[in-house]
Structure formats: structure tokens, C-alpha cells
Design an enzyme around this catalytic site. Structure first.
Site, PDB file in Angstrom:
ATOM      1  N   CYS A 102     -31.460-125.862   1.447  1.00 50.43           N
ATOM      2  CA  CYS A 102     -30.131-125.743   0.842  1.00 50.43           C
ATOM      3  C   CYS A 102     -29.351-127.030   1.024  1.00 50.43           C
ATOM      4  O   CYS A 102     -28.595-127.447   0.167  1.00 50.43           O
ATOM      5  CB  CYS A 102     -29.369-124.607   1.502  1.00 50.43           C
ATOM      6  SG  CYS A 102     -30.444-123.339   2.112  1.00 50.43           S
TER       7      CYS A 102
ATOM      8  N   THR B 215     -27.189-115.286   1.935  1.00 50.39           N
ATOM      9  CA  THR B 215     -26.014-116.020   1.444  1.00 50.39           C
ATOM     10  C   THR B 215     -24.901-115.036   1.112  1.00 50.39           C
ATOM     11  O   THR B 215     -23.749-115.195   1.558  1.00 50.39           O
ATOM     12  CB  THR B 215     -26.378-116.857   0.199  1.00 50.39           C
ATOM     13  OG1 THR B 215     -27.380-117.812   0.563  1.00 50.39           O
ATOM     14  CG2 THR B 215     -25.161-117.578  -0.371  1.00 50.39           C
TER      15      THR B 215
ATOM     16  N   ALA C 265     -34.659-111.092   3.194  1.00 52.20           N
ATOM     17  CA  ALA C 265     -36.046-110.618   3.153  1.00 52.20           C
ATOM     18  C   ALA C 265     -37.050-111.767   3.077  1.00 52.20           C
ATOM     19  O   ALA C 265     -38.102-111.719   3.709  1.00 52.20           O
ATOM     20  CB  ALA C 265     -36.244-109.673   1.960  1.00 52.20           C
ATOM     21  N   HIS C 266     -36.700-112.826   2.319  1.00 50.70           N
ATOM     22  CA  HIS C 266     -37.731-113.846   2.053  1.00 50.70           C
ATOM     23  C   HIS C 266     -38.003-114.770   3.220  1.00 50.70           C
ATOM     24  O   HIS C 266     -38.908-115.596   3.166  1.00 50.70           O
ATOM     25  CB  HIS C 266     -37.415-114.622   0.771  1.00 50.70           C
ATOM     26  CG  HIS C 266     -36.342-115.664   0.882  1.00 50.70           C
ATOM     27  ND1 HIS C 266     -36.640-116.988   1.091  1.00 50.70           N
ATOM     28  CD2 HIS C 266     -34.994-115.593   0.785  1.00 50.70           C
ATOM     29  CE1 HIS C 266     -35.498-117.688   1.113  1.00 50.70           C
ATOM     30  NE2 HIS C 266     -34.487-116.852   0.933  1.00 50.70           N
TER      31      HIS C 266
ATOM     32  N   GLN D 187     -32.901-116.352  10.016  1.00 49.45           N
ATOM     33  CA  GLN D 187     -34.121-116.910  10.609  1.00 49.45           C
ATOM     34  C   GLN D 187     -34.620-116.071  11.786  1.00 49.45           C
ATOM     35  O   GLN D 187     -35.796-116.140  12.134  1.00 49.45           O
ATOM     36  CB  GLN D 187     -33.871-118.345  11.098  1.00 49.45           C
ATOM     37  CG  GLN D 187     -33.565-119.348  10.001  1.00 49.45           C
ATOM     38  CD  GLN D 187     -34.775-119.678   9.133  1.00 49.45           C
ATOM     39  OE1 GLN D 187     -35.921-119.410   9.499  1.00 49.45           O
ATOM     40  NE2 GLN D 187     -34.520-120.261   7.979  1.00 49.45           N
TER      41      GLN D 187
ATOM     42  N   THR E  79     -26.056-101.925  -9.271  1.00 43.85           N
ATOM     43  CA  THR E  79     -27.265-101.107  -9.200  1.00 43.85           C
ATOM     44  C   THR E  79     -28.214-101.668  -8.149  1.00 43.85           C
ATOM     45  O   THR E  79     -28.465-102.878  -8.116  1.00 43.85           O
ATOM     46  CB  THR E  79     -27.962-101.092 -10.580  1.00 43.85           C
ATOM     47  OG1 THR E  79     -27.047-100.549 -11.526  1.00 43.85           O
ATOM     48  CG2 THR E  79     -29.247-100.278 -10.548  1.00 43.85           C
TER      49      THR E  79
HETATM   50  C1  PLP Z   1     -32.234-118.958   4.304  1.00 52.35           C
HETATM   51  C2  PLP Z   1     -30.999-118.817   5.078  1.00 52.35           C
HETATM   52  C3  PLP Z   1     -29.831-118.316   4.494  1.00 52.35           C
HETATM   53  C4  PLP Z   1     -29.750-117.945   3.025  1.00 52.35           C
HETATM   54  O1  PLP Z   1     -30.514-116.807   2.763  1.00 52.35           O
HETATM   55  P1  PLP Z   1     -30.808-116.373   1.249  1.00 52.35           P
HETATM   56  O2  PLP Z   1     -31.396-114.997   1.387  1.00 52.35           O
HETATM   57  O3  PLP Z   1     -31.773-117.378   0.730  1.00 52.35           O
HETATM   58  O4  PLP Z   1     -29.522-116.359   0.524  1.00 52.35           O
HETATM   59  C5  PLP Z   1     -28.714-118.184   5.273  1.00 52.35           C
HETATM   60  N1  PLP Z   1     -28.738-118.523   6.573  1.00 52.35           N
HETATM   61  C6  PLP Z   1     -29.839-119.007   7.169  1.00 52.35           C
HETATM   62  C7  PLP Z   1     -29.802-119.327   8.628  1.00 52.35           C
HETATM   63  C8  PLP Z   1     -31.000-119.182   6.438  1.00 52.35           C
HETATM   64  O5  PLP Z   1     -32.075-119.668   7.041  1.00 52.35           O
END
Ligand code: PLP
Length: 391
Positions: A331, A77, A205-206, A184, A245
Site C-alpha cells: 500500500c 481497510t 481474510a486475504h 497481520q 448485501t
Molecule cells: C493488509 C493490511 C491492511 C489492509 O487490509 P485489506 O483487507 O487489504 O483492506 C490493513 N492493515 C494491515 C496491518 C495490513 O497488513
């Protein structure tokens, strides 16, 4: 809820579990190696800086970039906001037109919308019924005022992959910067910022078995050197582009996740695609009235987005407590609106409401896929019997 009773997790586009190897790499950074990577005067700082350097190399290697081109952020984001707003403002004197598409993530569409309120021209390209943009329409949309094209690498709902190399080549030819949201795609499909002519690229990362709250933005340094207006000002970290930081534990986790993905991506993609195809096959064998949303080819290996005729998606999810799936992007579903992605494909409201997104990930097993297919077939059959459609 007891761990053994937890639903089968097929929502890996929303987030993924942290790989135990990633966690292992992160743990010492909370306790022993806790230093501030900007502390230049003692070993704790040097050690932290060294860990960050390694992670920067690991992230750069995943996308074919140089280490100085990686800016660590709090996630995709922030990376998207920094790329879009940062480029738009830094180049405002050259032109105030940017191009994106209707199926982008809100973390791209919303910053574009804000720029529009501030006087920029924003072209939002439509997509066809398969979720693809028309390259001819993209080319025609470019004007002398255009400074940025932002088109995602892989869609978070329907998994569709944009033709990055063609888009990048077109942008380069016309002297327009190209940003891609690869939240993704990174770690799932091969990405090469040079071969694909990408100038800015967002990573989270997640979405690749790393921790939440950390990501990166690739910012091209040569041919051309991308100028960015920072969103956050302060200590001048990350070459002044992103103060604050450094989140060393998160960055170490992102680096390790990138290294694992780079190593295992090819094989994992085959495994995920096989599981995905099996899920689809099983569901289709047990049910009629099942449609795939978006082109089945040219999509992320672990993605499947299906609509079930005559069944409400939310009711279907409620009817399957043993299965964790979603009707769309986490989201977007926070806003409780029907998927803007499926609507952009021209899919009618009724079919949009009957759609589910399945996201298969690293830790899913064949047994889970078969169980999931059984649950879907059972629940759809039951719901259809409860409310037979009027002929
Ligand atoms: C999950 C996602 C985001 C947001 O990523 P965050 O690290 O959760 O802020 C943005 N773009 C896409 C295509 C996503 O799948």
C-alpha cells in the site's frame, strides 16, 4: 508466464494464496447456495444466512469473541476506517482526541489524518529503534478528551508485535476504547479480545489464506458496549453498522480460513519461525553487512526485514527475478515513498533504501527458503562488485 517459472513467493504480508480448503468451502456459494442472506422468505435466503452464521462463529472463535460482536466488511481497510471514524464521531461530544503510532498502516494513519483536518486532536506516538512504543508515553498522552487508542497487533513491514494486553489494560483503566489492526496478526498469533482488553479489532481474510475483499471488525458488546457511527447506510445489515448485501462467498472463505488458522496456528508458527531463522542464518553465512530491522524477538513468526549495506533495495529486487519480495508495504509502495515504518525506527534513508521485507507463509517449503537465500547472496554479491563502495 508458465506456472512452473513463477518466482518463489516470499511476500505473504502483501497477500497470501487462498488455501484449497477455503476455496472448496466457497465454491458452492457461487452457484447452488447463491442466496441473499437477508432474504427471509425462502430457503435460498435461509441457507445463505446459515452459512454466514457458521462463518461468524468461526471468526468469533479465533479471537475469543461472541458471534454478535462480528461485523463483516470488505477488508481491514474498511474495518479500520469504521472503527476509527465510527468511534470518533459517535463519541465526539465526550472528547475529540485519539492516539495512534507512527508505524501504523496507512488504513489507520489516513483516517486519523482526516479526523485531524476535521478538528480532532491526534497524537501519533513515536517508536524506539526496535519498533516498540513506550507505554509510559502512551499513558502520558491520554487526556480527559481521549476517546480511542488505535495500535496495531503486528506490523506489516517489520512484524513487531505490540504488547496488546498492557495497552488494553491501560486503556480500560482510563476509560478509553482500544482498537487494534490485527490484519497481520489474526491467525498467526493467539488473540483474545477479553484477556487483551480489546474493544475493536480489524481482520482481513486475504492475509490468512482467505479471499481478497472481505474482512471483519470485532465490536465489543459488553463492558463496555461500543457505539459506532456507520460509514455505509442502506439496508441496515450487520445491526445497522454496515449496510450492503453480505458477500456470502467471501464471508464463507473468511470463516473457513479462520477455522483452519485456529486449528493449525500453533504448529504453523513454529514451522514459519524455523524457516525464517534458517533464511536469516543462510543469508548471514553468505554475506556481511546484513542488518535486521526491528527487534528479532517479539515479531510475527514469518517476518524478516533486512537491510543489505551498500545495495539499493529496488535494484536488488530487479536482480532477483526468481524471487517475489518487496521493499515494504504494498500500500505504501504504491505511493513510491521510502518506508514510513523504517524511518519511524530512526533508520537513515540509505539503510531504508537498502531494505527488503521477506514474508514467509503457509505454502513455502524448505527448498524455496534455501533457493531464496542463494539468490539473495548471489545478487547482493554481484551488485556490490558492480559498485564497490568508496572507502
Ligand atoms: C493488509 C493490511 C491492511 C489492509 O487490509 P485489506 O483487507 O487489504 O483492506 C490493513 N492493515 C494491515 C496491518 C495490513 O497488513
Amino acid at each position: 508466464m508458465c506456472p512452473v517459472d513463477r518466482p518463489i513467493y516470499l511476500d505473504n504480508h502483501a497477500t497470501t494464496p487462498v488455501d484449497p480448503r477455503v476455496l472448496e468451502a466457497m465454491l458452492p456459494t457461487f452457484t447452488v447456495m447463491f442466496g441473499n442472506a437477508a432474504s427471509r422468505q425462502h430457503a435460498h435466503g435461509w441457507e445463505a444466512e446459515e452459512l454466514v452464521t457458521i462463518a461468524r462463529e468461526q471468526v468469533a472463535a479465533l479471537i475469543g469473541a461472541e458471534t454478535e460482536e462480528i461485523v463483516f466488511t470488505s477488508g481491514a481497510t474498511e474495518s479500520n476506517n469504521l472503527a476509527i471514524r465510527g468511534v470518533a464521531i459517535a463519541h465526539a461530544l465526550r472528547g475529540r482526541h485519539i492516539i495512534t503510532a507512527a508505524t501504523e498502516h496507512p488504513a489507520v494513519l489516513d483516517p486519523c489524518e482526516r479526523l485531524k483536518r476535521e478538528g480532532w486532536d491526534v497524537t501519533v506516538l513515536p517508536v524506539d529503534g526496535e519498533g516498540m512504543i513506550d507505554l509510559g508515553a502512551l499513558e502520558r498522552a491520554i487526556t480527559p478528551e481521549t476517546t480511542l487508542i488505535s495500535l496495531m497487533a503486528a506490523n506489516s513491514e517489520i512484524g513487531i508485535l505490540h504488547p496488546l494486553r498492557e495497552i488494553g489494560a491501560l486503556a480500560r483503566e482510563r476509560g478509553v476504547l482500544f482498537h487494534t489492526d490485527a490484519a497481520q496478526a489474526a491467525g498467526k498469533i493467539a488473540l483474545d479480545v477479553n484477556a487483551d482488553h480489546i474493544d475493536l479489532l480489524s481482520i482481513s481474510a486475504h492475509k490468512m489464506c482467505g479471499p481478497k475483499g472481505v474482512g471483519a471488525l470485532y465490536v465489543r458488546r459488553r463492558n463496555p458496549r461500543v457505539r459506532l457511527e456507520p460509514l455505509l447506510e442502506g439496508g441496515g445489515h450487520e445491526n445497522g453498522v454496515r449496510s450492503g448485501t453480505l458477500n456470502v462467498p467471501g464471508i464463507v472463505g473468511l470463516g473457513k480460513a479462520a477455522a483452519i488458522a485456529r486449528e493449525e496456528m500453533r504448529e504453523e508458527a513454529q514451522t514459519l519461525a524455523a524457516l525464517r531463522d534458517r533464511l536469516l542464518e543462510r543469508i548471514r553465512a553468505g554475506l556481511s553487512g546484513v542488518e535486521v530491522n526491528g527487534a528479532l524477538e517479539r515479531r510475527l513468526p514469518g517476518n524478516l526485514n533486512l537491510s543489505f549495506e551498500g545495495v539499493d533495495g529496488d535494484s536488488l529486487i530487479t536482480a532477483m527475478p526468481g524471487l517475489a519480495v518487496s521493499t515494504g508495504s504494498a500500500c505504501v509502495s504504491a505511493k513510491q515513498e521510502p518506508s514510513h515504518v523504517l524511518r519511524a525506527l530512526g533508520i537513515g534513508d540509505e539503510r531504508v533504501r537498502s531494505s527488503l521485507r521477506f514474508g514467509i507463509g503457509r505454502f513455502n517449503t524448505l527448498e524455496e527458503i534455501d533457493l531464496a537465500a542463494e539468490m539473495v547472496i548471489e545478487a547482493v554479491t554481484r551488485l556490490r562488485e558492480m559498485s564497490p563502495r568508496l572507502e
